[in-house]
Write a protein that holds these residues in place. Structure first.
Motif: not given
Length: 440
Positions: A217-220, A295
């Motif tokens: 998961r890529t962060p917000s 995200p």
């Protein structure tokens, strides 16, 4: 008694949620919705009273971060709806018993809320400003408080009628004053030989069945504007709502978010792709938050996850062999045979120590203290499995110093249990119709 208190865990969560006075809980009363929207479809109908889609959606906003996860979405929706339904069931019962909060009680509660105070005194302007930011009218918020206070009156009535028998008190005293003497045998991976190497087929099969475990998961990413001017805050808020990005603002991501005020960090969780803007005021400073980077997630390829899976399968095999070895040791102790490994002696150990070490549940605790058995386990530990051999149980009632506190805690636990049972009974007897369409 111990089993009764721990039996109804699902209902306990519902009652605790209902009794809460958290600021954003149950924002609207059913009557308000009927007036605003008239006849419409309901998410649920409780004894003819409608829980509206808007009420349901508003409550779901607090869990928007969980709703983005497909595997949790239906569970969260069900729990939120169960809470709303239980609240309505208890409120209707409170009304039928005449346990309705007065306008004076509502007003006193509002005046005592620090959120609406300035310099320790209630501020009408701050009250209206906070409600305006949350999209509520004073009438709506006061209706919410009146309903919640009425439910609390019903629960307090049950609590006030709760008592303890001498048998219940003696049981709890024995449970807390019990001291155990014996030996603990710890079976660790270093005591087990593991000759196992997973094949490529085993690794791939695990990958195909558990692909969701390998999500990346890529962060917000957020952009934050700060201002002490109310007019400037509203100008920036309006621009962001119109899809225009004002100049300035500071980007925040990852560890940077830790320096933001707690109230601001809490508001970040409610932002979604369809609602990217939030406005918070903390100690006279306005914070405009914009969800700049949504995200995203992907699943690792098989080659990326291969080594991770191999290590996981080896550890699983090792853990299973350790558990089998611990089970063999338990059976040997039950037969009265001498163990093949050296144990660790324990003296005057409390029940709490065993609960903490091995995370024992209610039934297991009762067996440990009151049964005539001597061998227990195997219990998982951070580094293997443990088997206990109890040589003696001693009840030191005379050394119990906090007896009154213990009785008070037991009385509260029994009251909570009775409230849970009562709420569950009302829930089962009520005429409730659920629109399953909203739970998909």
């Amino acid at each position: 008694m111990f089993a009764l208190i721990h039996k109804h865990k699902r209902a306990a969560a519902v009652v605790i949620a209902i009794a809460s006075l958290s600021f954003l809980f149950w924002m609207f009363s059913v009557s308000d919705f009927k007036q605003m929207f008239g006849l419409q479809r309901c998410v649920a109908v409780v004894e003819g009273s409608c829980i509206t889609p808007r009420e349901f959606r508003y409550e779901l906003l607090k869990y928007s971060n969980l709703l983005n996860k497909e595997e949790l979405r239906r569970i969260v929706k069900r729990q939120v709806l169960d809470t709303l339904v239980a609240r309505e069931v208890l409120y209707q019962k409170a009304v039928s018993l005449g346990l309705v909060a007065s306008d004076r009680e509502v007003a006193d509660l509002i005046k005592q809320d620090p959120s609406f105070q300035e310099n320790g005194k209630f501020s009408l302007s701050k009250y209206k400003e906070i409600l305006e930011r949350t999209g509520l009218t004073p009438e709506e918020y006061e209706g919410f408080l009146k309903k919640t206070l009425s439910v609390r009156k019903l629960l307090r009535l049950i609590e006030g009628g709760t008592y303890l028998s001498d048998l219940e008190i003696d049981f709890q005293v024995k449970l807390v004053s019990a001291r155990l003497r014996g030996t603990a045998y710890l079976i660790t991976p270093d005591k087990v030989k593991v000759d196992y190497e997973p094949t490529d087929d085993e690794i791939r099969n695990f990958y195909e069945k558990n692909r969701d475990r390998f999500k990346v998961r890529t962060p917000s990413g957020y952009r934050v504007w700060k201002t002490d001017s109310k007019e400037e805050a509203h100008r920036l808020y309006s621009m962001l709502k119109e899809g225009k990005i004002p100049e300035g603002g500071k980007p925040y991501e990852g560890k940077d978010l830790g320096i933001l005020p707690e109230e601001v960090k809490n508001s970040l969780e409610r932002l979604t792709a369809s609602d990217r803007v939030s406005l918070s005021k903390v100690e006279g400073t306005y914070y405009l938050i914009y969800l700049e980077k949504i995200p995203s997630e992907r699943i690792k390829s098989f080659e990326e996850a291969k080594e991770e899976i191999r290590s996981l399968l080896v550890e699983r095999k090792k853990s299973e062999l350790v558990r089998q070895e611990a089970q063999k040791l338990k059976e040997k102790l039950v037969r009265g045979e001498k163990p093949h490994i050296k144990g660790v002696k324990f003296e005057d150990s409390t029940v709490e120590e065993f609960i903490s070490l091995f995370r024992l549940g209610g039934d297991e605790v009762l067996r440990l203290v009151f049964s005539k058995e001597k061998v227990f386990g195997p219990y998982p530990t951070p580094n293997g499995f443990a088997v206990l051999y109890i040589e003696e149980r001693i009840f030191k009632r005379e050394e119990l110093k906090n007896r009154e506190d213990l009785i008070g805690s037991l009385l509260q636990a029994k009251a909570d249990s009775l409230m849970n049972l009562y709420a569950e009974k009302l829930f089962e007897e009520a005429d409730i119709k659920i629109n399953e369409e909203y739970l998909r």
